[in-house]
Design a protein around this motif. Structure first.
Motif, PDB file in Angstrom:
ATOM      1  N   LEU A   1     -13.223   6.726   3.969  1.00 56.68           N
ATOM      2  CA  LEU A   1     -13.171   7.179   2.646  1.00 56.68           C
ATOM      3  C   LEU A   1     -14.599   8.277   2.614  1.00 56.68           C
ATOM      4  O   LEU A   1     -15.654   7.999   3.316  1.00 56.68           O
ATOM      5  CB  LEU A   1     -13.730   6.081   1.468  1.00 56.68           C
TER       6      LEU A   1
ATOM      7  N   VAL B   1       0.923   5.391   0.320  1.00 55.36           N
ATOM      8  CA  VAL B   1       0.086   6.722   0.876  1.00 55.36           C
ATOM      9  C   VAL B   1       0.616   7.770  -0.062  1.00 55.36           C
ATOM     10  O   VAL B   1       1.756   8.263   0.340  1.00 55.36           O
ATOM     11  CB  VAL B   1       0.281   6.594   2.170  1.00 55.36           C
TER      12      VAL B   1
ATOM     13  N   LEU C   1      -3.315   5.111  -1.764  1.00 58.39           N
ATOM     14  CA  LEU C   1      -4.116   5.906  -1.156  1.00 58.39           C
ATOM     15  C   LEU C   1      -3.909   7.542  -1.394  1.00 58.39           C
ATOM     16  O   LEU C   1      -2.992   7.909  -0.953  1.00 58.39           O
ATOM     17  CB  LEU C   1      -4.384   5.570   0.505  1.00 58.39           C
TER      18      LEU C   1
ATOM     19  N   ALA D   1      -9.178   9.417   0.697  1.00 52.39           N
ATOM     20  CA  ALA D   1      -8.894   8.300   1.494  1.00 52.39           C
ATOM     21  C   ALA D   1      -7.743   8.736   2.546  1.00 52.39           C
ATOM     22  O   ALA D   1      -6.848   9.249   2.489  1.00 52.39           O
ATOM     23  CB  ALA D   1      -8.119   7.046   0.785  1.00 52.39           C
TER      24      ALA D   1
ATOM     25  N   VAL E   1       0.997  -1.094  -0.005  1.00 46.98           N
ATOM     26  CA  VAL E   1       0.095   0.035   0.048  1.00 46.98           C
ATOM     27  C   VAL E   1       0.781   1.149  -0.095  1.00 46.98           C
ATOM     28  O   VAL E   1       1.925   1.310   0.885  1.00 46.98           O
ATOM     29  CB  VAL E   1      -0.952   0.195   1.388  1.00 46.98           C
TER      30      VAL E   1
ATOM     31  N   ILE F   1      -9.174   2.310   6.798  1.00 49.13           N
ATOM     32  CA  ILE F   1      -9.017   3.631   5.769  1.00 49.13           C
ATOM     33  C   ILE F   1     -10.635   4.061   5.745  1.00 49.13           C
ATOM     34  O   ILE F   1     -11.652   3.215   5.198  1.00 49.13           O
ATOM     35  CB  ILE F   1      -8.893   3.094   4.258  1.00 49.13           C
TER      36      ILE F   1
ATOM     37  N   ARG G   1      -5.424  11.441  -0.374  1.00 45.61           N
ATOM     38  CA  ARG G   1      -6.348  12.176   0.324  1.00 45.61           C
ATOM     39  C   ARG G   1      -7.063  12.985   0.073  1.00 45.61           C
ATOM     40  O   ARG G   1      -8.130  13.453   0.414  1.00 45.61           O
ATOM     41  CB  ARG G   1      -5.272  12.684   1.786  1.00 45.61           C
TER      42      ARG G   1
ATOM     43  N   LEU H   1      -7.232   4.992  -4.547  1.00 46.19           N
ATOM     44  CA  LEU H   1      -8.262   5.219  -3.663  1.00 46.19           C
ATOM     45  C   LEU H   1      -8.272   6.968  -3.517  1.00 46.19           C
ATOM     46  O   LEU H   1      -7.237   7.112  -2.667  1.00 46.19           O
ATOM     47  CB  LEU H   1      -8.803   4.498  -2.651  1.00 46.19           C
TER      48      LEU H   1
END
Length: 584
Positions: free
Chosen positions: A275, A167, A190, A255, A165, A273, A192, A252
């Motif tokens: 969303l 970020v 992920l 997130a 994963v 997480i 934000r 995503l």
């Protein structure tokens, strides 16, 4: 090696390189591992995973021999081959180098080494610098090629399992994801913000890349040929969105990691997480990579110096991170505090739109033209340039640790290019560093204290921007700033282009993943004793946790090595202490 001037390639350069390669092979295979026939006493050997599962730079022949004897014995390098493109280069009136690339194989990987040869007192040519790097691991089929196939379609569920994963979906996060997926490692990114590229899209409107397009491609997908040479920030944002779509990377948006835990017994991360507007999801993964920002590693806050009297000031005060474009400010008298790239860009933008602009310079700034950066990046710009992967290897042909001392002659060669620029700025009160200053060190290691001119210098020398230098700000007055010599500058708007607070990897880990994760992370940041980035693109001290940060070049180049480190762990190629490889 940035900034080296290429001149006529002597016919003997390839012969010299071949002779040196023969000496190197003999030295590496000698029982006592004595490298004196192939390395100078003052040499550097930087290794990017070819012999050690980390980034290491050793200086001076005794240290090199002591450190590399065991890794070389384990790796058993063989099948050395000199690649085309050997060049004879100079960095001063009399000092010359021969540079080239060799390909070789170890028991686990195909590798390359970039050599920089210098002539010794006995007239023999030896390596002053040798940078070795892993290119690919045996037994791994790379998925992205000429046709760049898409990743498998994402299947979004409330519980998902990935190998890795990432970020952050900026240039580093996307590059790492692409490199991992290329090796067959399933990866989730992920982000934000609401859209990929927002970190570029919502910066000040006049922002452009400081380096040319050819230097800034991400892996597998180049910037479109129709892009400007220096790419506007909105085009970079659009490119990042297209990059994700082209490769089909799983991202995503909106997130946020609400909880993160690591089970050491199973080497598994569990992430909760959140969303925006959707049900939360739980993701498990073996590797977690933080890629949340450039320079600040995503953990720094805008820094504004504490200056008395702010409340008395009748105008507006903002940090450069809040600035978007000149028309939104609506100020007639503007003071920009700072003298880095953002400060100059903002001052130029304000002056071009009619504001009376003062640039407050607190310390000397190295200024170079775009013509100079083209020379420093000559391997990427101009006619008959090599493929990007070859240019990248030559660009890192000299370790960072040498840049503190080795680039003075290089800058002397090019000094005439910006001589008028510097003299004109100096006449208008602009503070420039002395002749012994190392620009390349500012660019590559310090990563600050410089400005690549895109028009602000002309506004300064024409009087459209006033420079206030040599004095500290004492306090605010209701109508502007007062300096320690009693002088005053009137202002409706003061913009602090004063950078960001410094953070360590431990602090970033705590902000992103919580205090329990941060406890196991080395309290690192900046450069280690070998002048390698501490905890960036490399192990952090916490199993399964990595960080990636840097500009577009760093995203392209170093993402490969982060992915290879993870792949080597997936293949079980590291010793229990993770300091050496285990042969297949």
């Amino acid at each position: 090696m940035p900034g080296l001037e290429t001149f006529s390639t002597p016919s003997c350069a390839e012969a010299i390189s071949s002779a040196w390669l023969s000496a190197l092979i003999c030295d590496l295979s000698s029982p006592d591992f004595i490298l004196k026939r192939s390395f100078t006493n003052d040499s550097y050997w930087r290794d990017l995973l070819a012999f050690t599962p980390d980034f290491r730079t050793l200086h001076a022949l005794p240290k090199i021999q002591q450190f590399f004897s065991v890794p070389v014995a384990i790796a058993r390098p063989s099948r050395f081959r000199l690649l085309p493109g050997v060049r004879h280069r100079r960095i001063g009136p009399t000092r010359t180098f021969i540079q080239g690339i060799v390909q070789f194989h170890t028991v686990i990987a195909q590798c390359t080494g970039v050599f920089t040869l210098t002539q010794s007192e006995d007239s023999s040519w030896k390596a002053w610098s040798f940078v070795t790097m892993m290119d690919r691991l045996y037994g791994v089929v790379e998925r992205f090629g000429v046709h760049t196939p898409l990743c498998r379609p994402a299947e979004w569920n409330t519980t998902m399992d990935y190998t890795a994963v990432v970020v952050g979906a900026g240039q580093c996060g996307l590059s790492v994801a692409a490199r991992l997926e290329n090796l067959g490692i399933s990866t989730l990114v992920l982000e934000r913000s609401g859209a990929i590229g927002d970190s570029w899209r919502y910066r000040y409107e006049s922002l452009e890349t400081n380096t040319p397009r050819a230097f800034n491609h991400l892996p597998f997908v180049a910037f479109p040929e129709g892009c400007a040479k220096y790419i506007p920030c909105r085009d970079v944002a659009d490119y990042l969105e297209d990059y994700q779509r082209t490769l089909g990377l799983h991202v995503l948006t909106l997130a946020h990691i609400s909880a993160a835990s690591y089970d050491a017994s199973s080497s598994t991360w569990t992430l909760s997480i959140s969303l925006s507007g959707k049900a939360s999801v739980t993701v498990t993964a073996r590797y977690l990579i933080g890629a949340t920002g450039i320079g600040t590693t995503g953990g720094a806050l805008p820094f504004t110096p504490s200056i008395p009297g702010k409340r008395s000031f009748l105008g507006s005060i903002i940090h450069s991170s809040e600035y978007r474009f000149s028309t939104c400010a609506g100020a007639q008298k503007v003071v920009v505090v700072g003298a880095g790239c953002s400060a100059h860009d903002i001052a130029q933008d304000m002056a071009n739109h009619g504001s009376q602009t003062v640039l407050v310079q607190r310390s000397p700034t190295a200024v170079v033209s775009r013509q100079m950066t083209d020379r420093l990046l000559s391997g990427y710009v101009g006619q008959d340039v090599p493929p990007t992967e070859i240019a990248d290897r030559f660009h890192v042909a000299v370790p960072f640790s040498t840049l503190r001392n080795s680039q003075y002659d290089t800058m002397q060669i090019h000094a005439h290019v910006d001589q008028d620029l510097r003299e004109n700025l100096s006449r208008h009160g602009y503070l420039l560093p002395g002749p012994e200053d190392n620009l390349v060190h500012r660019l590559s290691v310090r990563r600050g204290g410089y400005y690549i001119d895109r028009g602000c210098a002309k506004l300064i020398t024409s009087g459209k921007i006033t420079v206030k230098s040599g004095h500290e700000i004492s306090h605010f007055s209701p109508t502007g700033l007062v300096f320690d010599d009693g002088s005053r500058v009137m202002a409706d708007l003061v913009i602090f282009a004063t950078g960001y607070s410094r953070t360590t990897i431990k602090q970033v880990a705590e902000r992103l993943f919580g205090s329990q994760v941060a406890e196991a992370v080395h309290d690192l940041g900046g450069w280690d004793s070998e002048c390698e980035l501490a905890g960036i693109w490399r192990p952090t001290g916490h199993d399964g946790l990595w960080f990636a940060e840097g500009d577009l070049f760093a995203a392209r180049f170093y993402s490969q090595f982060l992915a290879l480190q993870i792949m080597a762990r997936e293949m079980g190629l590291l010793s229990p202490d993770k300091r050496t490889y285990i042969p297949c």
